[in-house]
Design a protein around this motif. Structure first.
Motif, mmCIF file in Angstrom:
data_model
loop_
_atom_site.group_PDB
_atom_site.id
_atom_site.type_symbol
_atom_site.label_atom_id
_atom_site.label_comp_id
_atom_site.label_asym_id
_atom_site.label_seq_id
_atom_site.Cartn_x
_atom_site.Cartn_y
_atom_site.Cartn_z
ATOM 1 N N SER A 1 0.960 -1.207 -0.030
ATOM 2 C CA SER A 1 -0.092 0.055 -0.069
ATOM 3 C C SER A 1 0.853 1.186 -0.102
ATOM 4 C CB SER A 1 -1.200 0.086 1.211
ATOM 5 O OG SER A 1 -1.793 -1.092 1.252
ATOM 6 N N VAL A 2 1.938 1.158 0.752
ATOM 7 C CA VAL A 2 2.818 2.356 1.029
ATOM 8 C C VAL A 2 3.858 2.484 -0.443
ATOM 9 C CG1 VAL A 2 4.479 3.476 2.543
ATOM 10 C CG2 VAL A 2 2.475 2.399 3.354
ATOM 11 N N LEU A 3 4.359 1.254 -0.424
ATOM 12 C CA LEU A 3 5.714 1.041 -1.452
ATOM 13 C C LEU A 3 5.299 0.847 -2.858
ATOM 14 C CD1 LEU A 3 8.295 -0.548 0.904
ATOM 15 C CD2 LEU A 3 7.853 1.887 0.645
ATOM 16 N N GLY A 4 4.064 0.281 -3.164
ATOM 17 C CA GLY A 4 3.915 -0.260 -4.425
ATOM 18 C C GLY A 4 3.997 0.833 -5.712
ATOM 19 N N LEU B 1 13.892 10.913 3.328
ATOM 20 C CA LEU B 1 13.104 11.441 4.624
ATOM 21 C C LEU B 1 12.002 12.454 4.480
ATOM 22 C CD1 LEU B 1 12.952 11.771 7.733
ATOM 23 C CD2 LEU B 1 14.940 13.273 7.633
ATOM 24 N N GLY B 2 12.378 13.273 3.253
ATOM 25 C CA GLY B 2 11.517 14.337 2.913
ATOM 26 C C GLY B 2 10.457 13.788 2.418
ATOM 27 N N LEU B 3 10.378 12.942 1.551
ATOM 28 C CA LEU B 3 9.157 12.114 1.104
ATOM 29 C C LEU B 3 8.657 11.111 1.894
ATOM 30 C CD1 LEU B 3 10.925 10.566 -2.341
ATOM 31 C CD2 LEU B 3 9.374 12.611 -2.174
ATOM 32 N N ALA B 4 9.105 10.851 2.966
ATOM 33 C CA ALA B 4 8.203 10.161 4.063
ATOM 34 C C ALA B 4 7.568 11.251 4.814
ATOM 35 C CB ALA B 4 9.256 9.313 4.689
ATOM 36 N N ILE B 5 8.069 12.262 4.984
ATOM 37 C CA ILE B 5 7.263 13.495 5.669
ATOM 38 C C ILE B 5 6.196 13.705 4.959
ATOM 39 C CG2 ILE B 5 7.452 15.555 6.877
ATOM 40 C CD1 ILE B 5 10.477 14.883 7.791
ATOM 41 N N GLU B 6 6.399 13.918 3.765
ATOM 42 C CA GLU B 6 5.220 14.268 2.909
ATOM 43 C C GLU B 6 4.321 13.631 2.919
ATOM 44 O OE1 GLU B 6 4.598 15.573 -1.765
ATOM 45 O OE2 GLU B 6 6.609 15.422 -1.167
ATOM 46 N N LEU B 7 4.674 12.072 2.468
ATOM 47 C CA LEU B 7 3.651 10.934 2.707
ATOM 48 C C LEU B 7 2.726 10.995 3.970
ATOM 49 C CD1 LEU B 7 3.828 7.606 1.132
ATOM 50 C CD2 LEU B 7 2.761 7.946 3.586
ATOM 51 N N LEU B 8 3.497 11.219 5.090
ATOM 52 C CA LEU B 8 2.854 10.916 6.311
ATOM 53 C C LEU B 8 1.840 12.106 6.749
ATOM 54 C CD1 LEU B 8 2.556 9.655 8.944
ATOM 55 C CD2 LEU B 8 4.497 10.940 9.829
ATOM 56 N N MET B 9 2.387 13.562 6.211
ATOM 57 C CA MET B 9 1.541 14.778 6.301
ATOM 58 C C MET B 9 0.184 14.417 5.345
ATOM 59 S SD MET B 9 2.614 16.531 8.757
ATOM 60 C CE MET B 9 1.596 17.843 8.399
ATOM 61 N N SER B 10 0.535 14.004 4.244
ATOM 62 C CA SER B 10 -0.675 14.040 3.361
ATOM 63 C C SER B 10 -1.640 12.790 3.724
ATOM 64 C CB SER B 10 -0.062 13.326 1.913
ATOM 65 O OG SER B 10 -0.930 13.174 1.159
ATOM 66 N N ALA C 1 -6.102 4.695 1.949
ATOM 67 C CA ALA C 1 -5.546 6.041 2.123
ATOM 68 C C ALA C 1 -4.126 6.121 1.826
ATOM 69 C CB ALA C 1 -5.820 6.725 3.570
ATOM 70 N N MET C 2 -3.321 5.089 2.523
ATOM 71 C CA MET C 2 -1.927 5.002 2.199
ATOM 72 C C MET C 2 -1.532 4.853 0.742
ATOM 73 S SD MET C 2 -0.353 2.433 5.094
ATOM 74 C CE MET C 2 -0.294 3.190 6.928
ATOM 75 N N VAL C 3 -2.327 4.071 -0.121
ATOM 76 C CA VAL C 3 -2.216 4.306 -1.393
ATOM 77 C C VAL C 3 -2.417 5.542 -2.185
ATOM 78 C CG1 VAL C 3 -3.166 3.382 -3.675
ATOM 79 C CG2 VAL C 3 -2.751 1.823 -1.751
ATOM 80 N N HIS C 4 -3.234 6.350 -1.695
ATOM 81 C CA HIS C 4 -3.819 7.797 -2.127
ATOM 82 C C HIS C 4 -2.414 8.651 -1.820
ATOM 83 C CE1 HIS C 4 -6.984 10.692 -3.233
ATOM 84 N NE2 HIS C 4 -6.021 11.038 -3.801
ATOM 85 N N ALA C 5 -1.823 8.443 -0.599
ATOM 86 C CA ALA C 5 -1.064 9.514 -0.331
ATOM 87 C C ALA C 5 0.492 9.236 -0.873
ATOM 88 C CB ALA C 5 -0.653 9.252 1.327
ATOM 89 N N SER C 6 0.579 7.684 -1.318
ATOM 90 C CA SER C 6 1.894 7.156 -1.930
ATOM 91 C C SER C 6 1.878 7.587 -3.419
ATOM 92 C CB SER C 6 2.125 5.926 -1.769
ATOM 93 O OG SER C 6 1.259 5.147 -2.687
ATOM 94 N N PHE C 7 0.457 7.741 -3.958
ATOM 95 C CA PHE C 7 0.495 8.388 -5.440
ATOM 96 C C PHE C 7 0.695 9.613 -5.472
ATOM 97 C CE2 PHE C 7 -2.596 10.331 -8.513
ATOM 98 C CZ PHE C 7 -2.011 9.906 -9.718
ATOM 99 N N ASN C 8 0.252 10.444 -4.535
ATOM 100 C CA ASN C 8 0.293 11.985 -4.464
ATOM 101 C C ASN C 8 2.040 12.312 -4.362
ATOM 102 O OD1 ASN C 8 -2.096 12.240 -4.693
ATOM 103 N ND2 ASN C 8 -2.563 12.877 -2.621
ATOM 104 N N THR C 9 2.715 11.593 -3.349
ATOM 105 C CA THR C 9 3.971 11.709 -3.294
ATOM 106 C C THR C 9 5.000 11.340 -4.252
ATOM 107 O OG1 THR C 9 3.499 11.426 -0.869
ATOM 108 C CG2 THR C 9 5.747 11.284 -1.410
#
Length: 269
Positions: free
Chosen positions: A95-98, A122-131, A219-227
């Motif tokens: 969900s997060v990494l695909g 780290l920046g992408l991980a923070i962006e994903l988490l915030m999204s 939601a993790m899929v959606h956030a990872s797509f945005n990031t």
């Protein structure tokens, strides 16, 4: 069209969803998106407050109100889906990494990937988490937990996901088409918006079914797509769009094939 659940989505018990609620949800979502998301580009205002207003007024509040008014569903059940872990739990990993891994792999193959280092990760991980926390988990509570789950229960995973994708794309239409100079550019942007929405909603629909109704997973899929856009060099975001379309279509084909095999006499095990 009767909106009677013949197979309840994983997020809620079997119930009857009044068709007027689903139609009203779609109408409110699209109207809110067109009204609120048209303001920032027209007036040169920051986009974020209007995104949050659209999220709250156009999606979250209607989903909670309509689910509360639907016997056998309830707003509390919808909210519980936010923290429900998928079954099996390992589904959280793809969900997060695909999508990001696929995007970076394709971009690397064609030579347009951003360099990966600890600081960028780290920046992408923070962006994903915030999204995820600020937007996507609430967005998917409304879109997947309420609307798409109901649509899939009636029309099946594929058609229910496509119907959701069309409304999802319609909400984002003002941002996609603002500033377009020609009809050709507008048609291209519309094609990109609709096709990427269909790919994303198909991927989410299949995952939602496989993950036991976990809004957190989708939601993790959606956030990872945005990031994932941050993994390619500027001007090459088509890779991200192509990846999500491919993932969604392939997931839908596999899902339909397995359903067909399971329901074919002599093939079910």
């Amino acid at each position: 069209m009767s909106i009677t659940r013949n197979s309840a989505p994983p997020s809620s018990p079997s119930t009857i969803v009044p068709p007027r609620y689903l139609m009203l949800f779609g109408a409110i979502a699209v109207a809110s998106g067109w009204l609120l998301l048209s303001v920032p580009p027209l007036l040169g205002l920051p986009l974020e407050p209007f995104i949050l207003a659209t999220l709250g007024l156009g999606l979250v509040v209607p989903a909670l109100v309509f689910s509360h008014r639907t016997p056998g569903m309830g707003a509390r059940a919808l909210l519980r889906g936010i923290v429900r872990l998928p079954h099996p739990t390992w589904i959280l990993i793809p969900s997060v990494l695909g999508i990001p891994v696929a995007v970076w792999s394709v971009a690397s193959f064609v030579g347009v990937a951003m360099p990966i280092d600890p600081r960028r990760l780290l920046g992408l991980a923070i962006e994903l988490l915030m999204s995820l926390i600020v937007v996507n988990i609430w967005e998917e509570m409304a879109w997947t937990g309420y609307f798409q789950g109901s649509a899939m229960a009636v029309r099946g995973v594929v058609m229910g996901s496509i119907v959701t994708a069309l409304l999802f794309a319609a909400v984002h239409l003002p941002l996609a088409l603002f500033g377009i100079a020609t009809w050709g550019d507008g048609a291209l942007q519309l094609l990109i918006l609709v096709s990427s929405a269909i790919g994303l909603r198909l991927a989410i629909g299949v995952l939602y079914t496989a993950a036991g109704g976990s809004i957190l997973a989708v939601a993790m899929v959606h956030a990872s797509f945005n990031t994932a856009g941050g993994l390619v060099t500027p001007g090459n975001d088509g890779i991200r769009i192509g990846v999500v379309i491919t993932i969604g279509v392939v997931a839908a084909i596999i899902y339909v094939a397995r359903r067909h095999r399971a329901h074919t006499p002599g093939r079910a095990r």
